[in-house]
Design a protein around this motif. Sequence first.
Motif, short mmCIF file in Angstrom:
data_model
loop_
_atom_site.label_atom_id
_atom_site.label_comp_id
_atom_site.label_asym_id
_atom_site.label_seq_id
_atom_site.Cartn_x
_atom_site.Cartn_y
_atom_site.Cartn_z
N GLU A 134 2.32 -7.12 5.30
CA GLU A 134 1.38 -5.95 5.43
C GLU A 134 1.30 -5.22 4.44
OE1 GLU A 134 6.29 -4.37 7.71
OE2 GLU A 134 4.94 -3.23 6.45
N ILE A 135 1.17 -5.26 3.44
CA ILE A 135 0.28 -5.27 2.04
C ILE A 135 -0.79 -6.34 1.77
CG2 ILE A 135 -0.29 -4.73 -0.45
CD1 ILE A 135 3.18 -4.32 -0.19
N LEU A 136 -0.32 -7.25 2.67
CA LEU A 136 -1.71 -8.60 2.35
C LEU A 136 -2.58 -7.89 3.67
CD1 LEU A 136 -2.99 -11.25 1.72
CD2 LEU A 136 -1.25 -11.90 3.32
N TYR A 137 -2.20 -8.00 4.95
CA TYR A 137 -3.46 -7.60 6.11
C TYR A 137 -3.85 -6.00 5.83
CZ TYR A 137 -1.90 -11.18 8.84
OH TYR A 137 -1.79 -12.65 9.42
N LEU A 138 -3.16 -4.64 5.11
CA LEU A 138 -3.19 -3.96 4.50
C LEU A 138 -5.24 -3.22 3.91
CD1 LEU A 138 -3.45 -0.77 4.47
CD2 LEU A 138 -2.23 -0.94 3.16
N PHE A 139 -4.59 -4.15 2.73
CA PHE A 139 -5.61 -5.08 1.75
C PHE A 139 -7.07 -5.45 2.78
CE2 PHE A 139 -3.03 -4.53 -2.23
CZ PHE A 139 -3.05 -2.80 -1.99
N ARG A 140 -6.50 -6.54 3.87
CA ARG A 140 -7.19 -6.97 3.63
C ARG A 140 -8.57 -7.04 5.48
NH1 ARG A 140 -5.10 -12.22 7.34
NH2 ARG A 140 -6.89 -11.96 8.57
N GLY A 141 -7.69 -5.50 5.42
CA GLY A 141 -8.82 -4.38 6.42
C GLY A 141 -9.10 -3.09 5.58
N CYS A 142 -8.60 -3.04 4.16
CA CYS A 142 -9.74 -2.41 3.30
C CYS A 142 -10.56 -3.05 2.90
CB CYS A 142 -8.43 -1.42 2.00
SG CYS A 142 -7.11 -0.72 2.94
N SER A 143 -10.37 -4.10 2.24
CA SER A 143 -11.88 -4.84 2.53
C SER A 143 -12.86 -5.52 3.15
CB SER A 143 -10.97 -5.98 1.72
OG SER A 143 -10.23 -5.39 0.73
N ARG A 213 5.24 -9.09 13.69
CA ARG A 213 3.02 -8.80 14.13
C ARG A 213 2.41 -7.72 14.46
NH1 ARG A 213 -0.60 -11.91 11.76
NH2 ARG A 213 -2.08 -12.33 13.46
N ARG A 214 3.55 -6.97 14.75
CA ARG A 214 3.09 -5.18 15.74
C ARG A 214 2.67 -4.77 14.44
NH1 ARG A 214 0.70 -1.45 14.49
NH2 ARG A 214 0.67 0.35 16.46
N ARG A 215 3.56 -4.89 13.28
CA ARG A 215 3.27 -3.43 12.48
C ARG A 215 1.71 -4.62 11.12
NH1 ARG A 215 6.31 -0.02 10.55
NH2 ARG A 215 6.04 -0.86 8.35
N GLU A 216 1.74 -6.16 11.13
CA GLU A 216 0.69 -6.75 10.54
C GLU A 216 -0.87 -6.25 10.91
OE1 GLU A 216 3.87 -10.80 9.27
OE2 GLU A 216 2.21 -10.33 10.64
N ILE A 217 -0.87 -6.34 12.67
CA ILE A 217 -1.58 -5.89 13.10
C ILE A 217 -2.12 -3.96 12.14
CG2 ILE A 217 -2.97 -5.66 15.49
CD1 ILE A 217 -1.33 -7.74 16.27
N GLY A 218 -1.07 -3.55 12.88
CA GLY A 218 -0.97 -2.00 12.28
C GLY A 218 -1.98 -1.64 11.40
N ALA A 219 -1.11 -3.04 9.99
CA ALA A 219 -1.52 -2.51 8.52
C ALA A 219 -3.12 -2.80 8.36
CB ALA A 219 -0.36 -3.54 8.30
#
Length: 300
Positions: A134-143, A213-219
Amino acid sequence: MATKKTKPAKAKSVKKSAKPKATAKPKAAAKAPAKAAKAKAALPAKAAPKSQPPAKAAPPLKAKPDPKGKALAPEKPQPPGKGKAPEGGKPGAPSRPAGRKSSRRPSLLRRGPDGEILAPGDLLLPGGAQRIEEILYLFRGCSAAEHPIGEEAIAEVQAKRTVPEAPGDRDELAKILAWARERFEHGTIEPAVPPRPTLRRSFQGVVERAKQRRREIGAFLRGLDLGHTETSHMDAHGEASLTSLMKLAAGLENLAEAEEPAQTDANELHRVFEQLEAATETLIIDVEQTLRRLRDRLRS
């Protein structure tokens, strides 16, 4: 000789009598009434301006402002409309009906399905990013966001983490964020699905994978939200991919809350879910590539 003298006398009398003396009098009489009529008609026209001043006195609609700055009194008090109270606010006057208020209150919009108050970001990622994926996808979205951020994302992860912070946790988060930035800025945007632990092939195993997967997309969506990404600035392809991604996230949420059917083929469910996971990753990459094109267009 006597007869010659009498004939001319008769001719003279005839000539005198032939002159129409009576016709001169009617002309003079006709001229007199005409002059009198003209005089009578001229008299009201001259006297008319004397009777006009009362009408020109003071127009009711024009009012000169007071040089001292005092407010002008209203010309005529307007009667109150139907169902409205007069401005005086008399005790017995009917009260003004309240306008139609919106039923959507901010307190209700920030509550979860069980009535709990949601913190900012909990609608996309309840409880914040917890697992490393989840942290990985969060940082992908932030970048990839329209306004990339870094420290704010790290601070949110640390503030919402349920496990105690270890000494090297911040450095680990900084490394993940640097990888996400480098990948988006200079690297090749390719699928980066994190490795999955081995799960038992059952309906409950599919439910667990759907929740993850739902939480990763949400991140990822939360990262875009932190970077104030405007979908209206994206092109049609990227906006459509983002809409499809959100629809699939809603479908995964429904799958996570579904009950197990009477007859299920676990292997078939896992196979379908793997295809669904790959489709969501493709949509995330489409959104990242769209935002990279937007960044290059704004920089040029």
